[in-house]
Motif scaffolding. Sequence first.
Motif, PDB file in Angstrom:
ATOM      1  N   UNK A 217      -9.325 -36.058   9.667  1.00 26.21           N
ATOM      2  CA  UNK A 217     -10.313 -35.725  10.693  1.00 26.21           C
ATOM      3  C   UNK A 217     -10.486 -36.850  11.716  1.00 26.21           C
ATOM      4  N   UNK A 218      -9.725 -37.927  11.559  1.00 25.53           N
ATOM      5  CA  UNK A 218      -9.709 -38.974  12.577  1.00 25.53           C
ATOM      6  C   UNK A 218     -10.763 -40.050  12.450  1.00 25.53           C
TER       7      UNK A 218
ATOM      8  N   UNK B 264       7.030 -35.002  20.773  1.00 28.42           N
ATOM      9  CA  UNK B 264       6.582 -35.020  19.392  1.00 28.42           C
ATOM     10  C   UNK B 264       5.067 -35.182  19.401  1.00 28.42           C
ATOM     11  N   UNK B 265       4.400 -34.662  18.368  1.00 26.84           N
ATOM     12  CA  UNK B 265       2.945 -34.762  18.255  1.00 26.84           C
ATOM     13  C   UNK B 265       2.586 -35.956  17.379  1.00 26.84           C
ATOM     14  N   UNK B 266       1.698 -36.811  17.871  1.00 24.85           N
ATOM     15  CA  UNK B 266       1.201 -37.970  17.126  1.00 24.85           C
ATOM     16  C   UNK B 266      -0.317 -38.045  17.261  1.00 24.85           C
ATOM     17  N   UNK B 267      -0.982 -38.527  16.214  1.00 22.81           N
ATOM     18  CA  UNK B 267      -2.402 -38.836  16.341  1.00 22.81           C
ATOM     19  C   UNK B 267      -2.509 -40.211  16.979  1.00 22.81           C
TER      20      UNK B 267
ATOM     21  N   UNK C  62     -13.474 -38.247  19.023  1.00 25.88           N
ATOM     22  CA  UNK C  62     -12.613 -38.109  17.851  1.00 25.88           C
ATOM     23  C   UNK C  62     -12.217 -36.659  17.600  1.00 25.88           C
ATOM     24  N   UNK C  63     -10.916 -36.430  17.434  1.00 23.30           N
ATOM     25  CA  UNK C  63     -10.390 -35.147  16.988  1.00 23.30           C
ATOM     26  C   UNK C  63      -9.314 -35.438  15.943  1.00 23.30           C
TER      27      UNK C  63
END
Length: 429
Positions: A192-193, A239-242, A219-220
């Motif tokens: 959840x970050x 590409x997807x990264x947090x 925050x997400x």
Amino acid sequence: MALLGCGVVGTEVVRLLLEQAGDLAARVGMPLELAGIAVRRPERVREGVPRELLTTDALGLVTRDDVDIVIEVIGGIEPARTLILEAMKTGKSVVTANKALLAEDGATLFAAAREYGVDLYYEASVAGAIPLLRPLRESLVGDHVHRVLGIVNGTTNYILDQMDTHGAGFNEALEEAQALGYAEADPTADVEGFDAAAKAAILAQLAFHTPVTAADVHREGITEVSAADVAGAKESNSVVKLLAICERVPAEEGRNGRGVSVRVYPAMIPRSHPLASVREAYNAVFVEAESAGSLMFYGAGAGGAPTASAVLGDLVAVARNMRGGTPGPLEVTYAKLPVLPMGETRTRYYIQLDVADRSGVLATVAEEFAKHDVSIQAVRQVGSGEDAQLVVVTHRAADAALSATVERLRSLDDVRQVASVMRVEADEV
């Protein structure tokens, strides 16, 4: 010295202290002796930890006359905060790995360190063994940092990497991360970050010399990242990264800018960007400064041994300061820049729409973007008939305007579904 906590990290700290006692003494110029270890369950077996050093009286330990330095690896807010403050009141310097406490109430700890003339070092609180905070606090203190961008949570990076590389679903990748020890039984703080947000607050405060707490961070987490998001990123060679993003927002006048933006969320980055190649549970952070340019810090961001390495690095620094009779540098938050709300932050969006395949649909969609003053960078149509899709990538705009545009698109008759919405960071997609 005293150690508070003897879990995974604390046990590694004890092991390194005992195994490297001679080398550490030579580096400091005097021996480092462990006077006691405060734990909640002294009966628990801890391999390599001398049982005679264990105690449940943490407060008594940190205020003992024969203790000069306190190492805190308990985590959480209390009792860690109280114990650290009591240690400082009695003249003890502190080394901590407690990101949650620093992000929530670091100002109180820094004020106490200043008042009592002691050190507070916390390299291990962000990115494990990666030397990141000290360069921000010391090496780049003469420079003007514009942006800090990076991957600071290994658990989420592992999950997203598995989704991208092997086509795993979120739940499947999470279970694998838990089996390998990358994720806790309750992974909420990571997915959840919250963990990344705490680290972002610490980074922003150091980079911009301004007070920032975890509550200030937008925050997400990654729980809503779907297979469609990952597939859309692949189609765009991304590409997807947090990401944790801390940046100074420029003003028309004034060197310091009109504020700072601090946020954590999943975003698309092009595969050509160095962060895209950060695999599994590793961390990497870019620091962009006016004179130094772009710097990248990469390595193991978590785990007992890497975190203990950072703790010992701080311990040696603090011990050297004590031997020299002068405390190290303290945090300076003179700038006091406001933290801007997410709605005012300028970002870019990738939006995938399932639409009716008939004339005028593209014009209708484009009109909604124009109404919200959002410029379209690129658009392409995929498929036809019932399977028609529009993919739109925007230029930078206020996040509030982009979000309002997406909500309006959901209500259009010609839009069957907003299949994917993802922010876009780094270079152009």
